[in-house]
Design a protein around this motif. Structure first.
Motif, PDB file in Angstrom:
ATOM      1  N   PRO A  63       0.826  -1.207   0.000  1.00 54.44           N
ATOM      2  CA  PRO A  63       0.000   0.000   0.000  1.00 54.44           C
ATOM      3  C   PRO A  63       0.866   1.265   0.000  1.00 54.44           C
ATOM      4  CG  PRO A  63      -0.786  -1.580   1.617  1.00 54.44           C
ATOM      5  CD  PRO A  63       0.546  -2.068   1.152  1.00 54.44           C
ATOM      6  N   ASN A  64       0.465   2.252  -0.786  1.00 51.12           N
ATOM      7  CA  ASN A  64       1.234   3.495  -0.849  1.00 51.12           C
ATOM      8  C   ASN A  64       0.432   4.586  -1.540  1.00 51.12           C
ATOM      9  OD1 ASN A  64       1.382   2.716  -3.555  1.00 51.12           O
ATOM     10  ND2 ASN A  64       3.540   2.151  -3.468  1.00 51.12           N
ATOM     11  N   LEU A  65       1.091   5.665  -1.892  1.00 54.83           N
ATOM     12  CA  LEU A  65       0.493   6.784  -2.619  1.00 54.83           C
ATOM     13  C   LEU A  65       1.037   6.762  -4.037  1.00 54.83           C
ATOM     14  CD1 LEU A  65       1.030   9.570   0.093  1.00 54.83           C
ATOM     15  CD2 LEU A  65      -0.852   7.929  -0.080  1.00 54.83           C
ATOM     16  N   ARG A  66       0.139   6.721  -5.033  1.00 51.71           N
ATOM     17  CA  ARG A  66       0.565   6.591  -6.423  1.00 51.71           C
ATOM     18  C   ARG A  66       0.144   7.810  -7.242  1.00 51.71           C
ATOM     19  NH1 ARG A  66       0.889   0.240  -8.062  1.00 51.71           N
ATOM     20  NH2 ARG A  66       1.813  -0.442  -6.079  1.00 51.71           N
ATOM     21  N   VAL A  67       0.993   8.168  -8.179  1.00 51.96           N
ATOM     22  CA  VAL A  67       0.829   9.404  -8.942  1.00 51.96           C
ATOM     23  C   VAL A  67      -0.322   9.278  -9.936  1.00 51.96           C
ATOM     24  CG1 VAL A  67       1.972  10.959 -10.574  1.00 51.96           C
ATOM     25  CG2 VAL A  67       3.251   9.995  -8.638  1.00 51.96           C
ATOM     26  N   ALA A 102      -0.360  15.271  -7.446  1.00 52.30           N
ATOM     27  CA  ALA A 102      -1.654  14.613  -7.250  1.00 52.30           C
ATOM     28  C   ALA A 102      -1.447  13.110  -7.141  1.00 52.30           C
ATOM     29  CB  ALA A 102      -2.591  14.933  -8.414  1.00 52.30           C
ATOM     30  N   VAL A 103      -1.919  12.535  -6.036  1.00 52.06           N
ATOM     31  CA  VAL A 103      -1.732  11.103  -5.807  1.00 52.06           C
ATOM     32  C   VAL A 103      -3.067  10.433  -5.532  1.00 52.06           C
ATOM     33  CG1 VAL A 103       0.629  11.350  -4.952  1.00 52.06           C
ATOM     34  CG2 VAL A 103      -1.285  11.438  -3.335  1.00 52.06           C
ATOM     35  N   GLU A 104      -3.093   9.135  -5.777  1.00 47.74           N
ATOM     36  CA  GLU A 104      -4.243   8.273  -5.508  1.00 47.74           C
ATOM     37  C   GLU A 104      -3.816   7.236  -4.481  1.00 47.74           C
ATOM     38  OE1 GLU A 104      -7.592   5.807  -8.142  1.00 47.74           O
ATOM     39  OE2 GLU A 104      -5.755   6.547  -9.082  1.00 47.74           O
ATOM     40  N   ILE A 105      -4.737   6.827  -3.616  1.00 50.61           N
ATOM     41  CA  ILE A 105      -4.421   5.860  -2.564  1.00 50.61           C
ATOM     42  C   ILE A 105      -4.446   4.461  -3.161  1.00 50.61           C
ATOM     43  CG2 ILE A 105      -4.957   5.064  -0.242  1.00 50.61           C
ATOM     44  CD1 ILE A 105      -4.355   8.101  -0.570  1.00 50.61           C
ATOM     45  N   TYR A 106      -3.330   3.726  -3.005  1.00 54.51           N
ATOM     46  CA  TYR A 106      -3.253   2.353  -3.490  1.00 54.51           C
ATOM     47  C   TYR A 106      -3.372   1.397  -2.307  1.00 54.51           C
ATOM     48  CZ  TYR A 106      -1.531  -1.950  -5.601  1.00 54.51           C
ATOM     49  OH  TYR A 106      -1.418  -3.250  -6.024  1.00 54.51           O
ATOM     50  N   GLY A 107      -4.336   0.479  -2.401  1.00 49.47           N
ATOM     51  CA  GLY A 107      -4.512  -0.503  -1.341  1.00 49.47           C
ATOM     52  C   GLY A 107      -5.056   0.126  -0.076  1.00 49.47           C
ATOM     53  N   GLY A 108      -4.694  -0.458   1.057  1.00 48.16           N
ATOM     54  CA  GLY A 108      -5.195   0.010   2.348  1.00 48.16           C
ATOM     55  C   GLY A 108      -4.074   0.438   3.276  1.00 48.16           C
ATOM     56  N   PRO A 109      -3.405   1.552   2.980  1.00 45.42           N
ATOM     57  CA  PRO A 109      -2.296   1.970   3.844  1.00 45.42           C
ATOM     58  C   PRO A 109      -2.783   2.529   5.174  1.00 45.42           C
ATOM     59  CG  PRO A 109      -2.715   3.664   2.207  1.00 45.42           C
ATOM     60  CD  PRO A 109      -3.628   2.503   1.878  1.00 45.42           C
ATOM     61  N   LEU A 110      -1.937   2.438   6.210  1.00 50.16           N
ATOM     62  CA  LEU A 110      -2.142   3.244   7.410  1.00 50.16           C
ATOM     63  C   LEU A 110      -1.756   4.665   7.042  1.00 50.16           C
ATOM     64  CD1 LEU A 110      -0.657   0.912  10.182  1.00 50.16           C
ATOM     65  CD2 LEU A 110      -3.054   1.567   9.909  1.00 50.16           C
ATOM     66  N   HIS A 134      -6.314  15.621   1.994  1.00 51.97           N
ATOM     67  CA  HIS A 134      -5.281  15.737   3.017  1.00 51.97           C
ATOM     68  C   HIS A 134      -3.992  14.972   2.727  1.00 51.97           C
ATOM     69  CE1 HIS A 134      -8.831  16.526   5.972  1.00 51.97           C
ATOM     70  NE2 HIS A 134      -8.481  17.618   5.301  1.00 51.97           N
ATOM     71  N   LEU A 135      -3.926  14.250   1.624  1.00 52.59           N
ATOM     72  CA  LEU A 135      -2.763  13.398   1.380  1.00 52.59           C
ATOM     73  C   LEU A 135      -1.978  13.765   0.125  1.00 52.59           C
ATOM     74  CD1 LEU A 135      -4.306   9.992   2.447  1.00 52.59           C
ATOM     75  CD2 LEU A 135      -2.490  11.226   3.619  1.00 52.59           C
ATOM     76  N   GLN A 136      -2.204  14.963  -0.405  1.00 54.53           N
ATOM     77  CA  GLN A 136      -1.462  15.388  -1.586  1.00 54.53           C
ATOM     78  C   GLN A 136      -0.122  15.986  -1.150  1.00 54.53           C
ATOM     79  OE1 GLN A 136      -3.062  14.406  -4.416  1.00 54.53           O
ATOM     80  NE2 GLN A 136      -4.624  13.755  -2.935  1.00 54.53           N
ATOM     81  N   PRO A 137       1.006  15.381  -1.491  1.00 54.65           N
ATOM     82  CA  PRO A 137       2.303  15.853  -1.004  1.00 54.65           C
ATOM     83  C   PRO A 137       2.749  17.145  -1.677  1.00 54.65           C
ATOM     84  CG  PRO A 137       2.594  13.994  -2.483  1.00 54.65           C
ATOM     85  CD  PRO A 137       1.122  14.152  -2.290  1.00 54.65           C
ATOM     86  N   LEU A 150       3.982   5.444 -11.285  1.00 54.00           N
ATOM     87  CA  LEU A 150       4.874   6.046 -10.299  1.00 54.00           C
ATOM     88  C   LEU A 150       4.253   5.991  -8.918  1.00 54.00           C
ATOM     89  CD1 LEU A 150       5.786   9.194 -12.410  1.00 54.00           C
ATOM     90  CD2 LEU A 150       7.304   7.248 -11.967  1.00 54.00           C
ATOM     91  N   MET A 151       5.103   5.850  -7.914  1.00 54.42           N
ATOM     92  CA  MET A 151       4.606   5.763  -6.543  1.00 54.42           C
ATOM     93  C   MET A 151       5.638   6.329  -5.579  1.00 54.42           C
ATOM     94  SD  MET A 151       4.821   1.605  -6.594  1.00 54.42           S
ATOM     95  CE  MET A 151       4.235   1.648  -8.297  1.00 54.42           C
ATOM     96  N   THR A 152       5.148   6.773  -4.436  1.00 53.63           N
ATOM     97  CA  THR A 152       6.018   7.323  -3.415  1.00 53.63           C
ATOM     98  C   THR A 152       6.585   6.216  -2.539  1.00 53.63           C
ATOM     99  OG1 THR A 152       4.167   7.620  -1.885  1.00 53.63           O
ATOM    100  CG2 THR A 152       4.687   9.468  -3.344  1.00 53.63           C
ATOM    101  N   HIS A 153       7.704   6.511  -1.889  1.00 50.58           N
ATOM    102  CA  HIS A 153       8.286   5.588  -0.925  1.00 50.58           C
ATOM    103  C   HIS A 153       9.070   6.372   0.114  1.00 50.58           C
ATOM    104  CE1 HIS A 153      11.644   6.144  -3.778  1.00 50.58           C
ATOM    105  NE2 HIS A 153      12.440   5.902  -2.741  1.00 50.58           N
TER     106      HIS A 153
END
Length: 432
Positions: free
Chosen positions: A90-94, A109-117, A174-177, A210-213
């Motif tokens: 799970p992470n934040l994906r572009v 702009a990111v989209e939520i992938y899976g079920g992250p905390l 609230h989750l846009q970096p 693309l995804m954040t880490h």
């Protein structure tokens, strides 16, 4: 591979290297392929005709890898022994239009992938990595492994009730970096930046995944360094152990009664329904082609599948010292207590009694303990690729893994010895 002493941590050191080198599923399979190449494996293309020669081979498709080793003289109907895992976390994906911002801030702009905390992604230095698709039809991996992005949390002075009411995050707002300052949003800025990072000409990138880490490296933790904190243990810990086990078996020179296989899929965190997911045709296609390449018939394929066993290896929940009541009262897996056997009578896990016997035999041969995980009856149980593999291919499947804390966090926690104990069990399973 023998069971490690308390201070034998070479495998875990290598796991930490693997985690750092694998910020995305695409990087993870490239890392696994590199390790297998050193053990003598060679890549085969799905678009080429396959031969029936012995030795180690692997297929890469996106963020998935299937690798297998054919012993000398293996019959067409020789069964498989499969280690199954998944490469995604799970992470934040572009998003497709990544350039955004407000009030002088440049954002992605990111989209939520899976079920992250989701709270675990706040106020954390983030890099950006993934796959770039180029105008000529090729792809290029990119990894900006330095502080580039950050999701800033709202100060407590502007959220006075957060302590009493808990943090409430809106996934869209609230989750846009942020990644800089600018009063003007310009389409194409992020991709142009990544083209520069990858040494590509402007306009060469026409697609991206693309995804954040988190850029914080894995680290030993605790008074005696008996714990490991790091990203993407769910489920790169299993991918790494499976890769190490397959390489060890392939180079052992042992007489193998089965064909050992590693199958690491993408998209488990979102249901596995893709061409690189466990619910797709990838594994079945590879196994069938292996049978047919050795001159086998459909009858040989049916015989091989009937004798095949898969260990679906995924992380599970260690008993949490602050929330022990959330666990089943008689099943409290502990870190560094050995791998876990995952059981659910409603088939959220694929384990049954005969599967338990297979895993118990592997652990006994390896000389390691194992534990059992069962969910608290009052809580819904998660699931894995295990039931999907069993149902889709008619393959006997057993769900196992390593007990961790903070599952689906940007940074998870496991015991120092458990990754090596898991790898030992997998070696004994692949080489009975």
């Amino acid at each position: 591979m023998s069971a490690p002493s308390r201070f034998d941590r070479g495998h875990t050191d290598d796991l930490m290297t693997f985690l750092s080198a694998s910020p995305t599923p695409y990087h993870a399979v490239a890392s696994a392929a590199e390790r297998l190449e050193k053990a003598g494996f060679r890549q085969v293309s799905e678009t080429d005709a396959w031969d029936g020669t012995s030795g180690g081979k692997y297929v890469l498709r996106g963020g998935a890898i299937v690798a297998w080793y054919v012993p000398e003289g293996a019959a067409a109907h020789t069964p498989f022994r499969i280690v199954g895992a998944h490469t995604d976390s799970p992470n934040l994906r572009v998003k497709p239009r990544p350039d955004t911002g407000a009030h002088g801030w440049r954002q992605v702009a990111v989209e939520i992938y899976g079920g992250p905390l989701m709270n675990s992604w706040l106020d954390r230095d983030l890099g950006l990595a993934g796959r770039l698709s180029l105008r000529d039809g090729s792809t290029r991996l990119v990894n900006v492994d330095r502080p580039l992005l950050r999701v800033p949390q709202l100060a407590i002075h502007m959220d006075r009730n957060v302590t009493a009411d808990g943090l409430k995050l809106d996934k869209q707002r609230h989750l846009q970096p942020v990644w800089g300052l600018d009063d003007t949003v310009r389409d194409g800025d992020l991709i142009a930046f990544l083209e520069d990072e990858a040494g590509l000409a402007r306009g060469e990138v026409t697609g991206w995944d693309l995804m954040t880490h988190s850029v914080e490296p894995p680290a030993y933790l605790g008074r005696d360094r008996e714990l490991v904190a790091g990203p993407r243990m769910d489920n790169l810990l299993s991918v790494h152990a499976g890769t190490a086990a397959l390489a060890a078996v392939a180079t052992s020179g042992a007489d193998l009664p089965y064909i050992p296989v590693l199958a690491a899929f993408d998209h488990e965190e979102t249901g596995s329904q893709s061409d690189t997911g466990a619910d797709g045709p990838l594994l079945g296609g590879v196994l069938e082609r292996s049978v047919f390449a050795r001159g086998g018939s459909y009858e040989d394929r049916a015989r091989a599948f009937a004798g095949t066993v898969c260990l679906s290896s995924d992380t599970g929940h260690a008993v949490h010292p602050n929330y022990a009541e959330r666990h089943d009262p008689t099943h409290h897996p502990r870190v560094n207590g050995g791998p876990i056997l995952k059981v659910n009578v409603n088939n959220r896990y694929a384990t049954d009694g005969s599967g338990r016997a297979v895993f118990a035999a592997a652990c006994e041969k390896a000389g390691i303990p194992f534990q059992t995980f069962v969910s608290n009856n009052s809580m819904p149980c998660g699931t894995t690729i295990g039931p999907i593999t069993a149902a889709r291919h008619g393959i006997s499947t057993v769900d196992i893994g390593v007990a961790i804390l903070s599952m689906h966090s940007a940074r998870e926690l496991c015991g120092t010895d458990d990754p090596h104990l898991l790898a030992n069990a997998l070696v004994a399973f692949l080489q009975p």
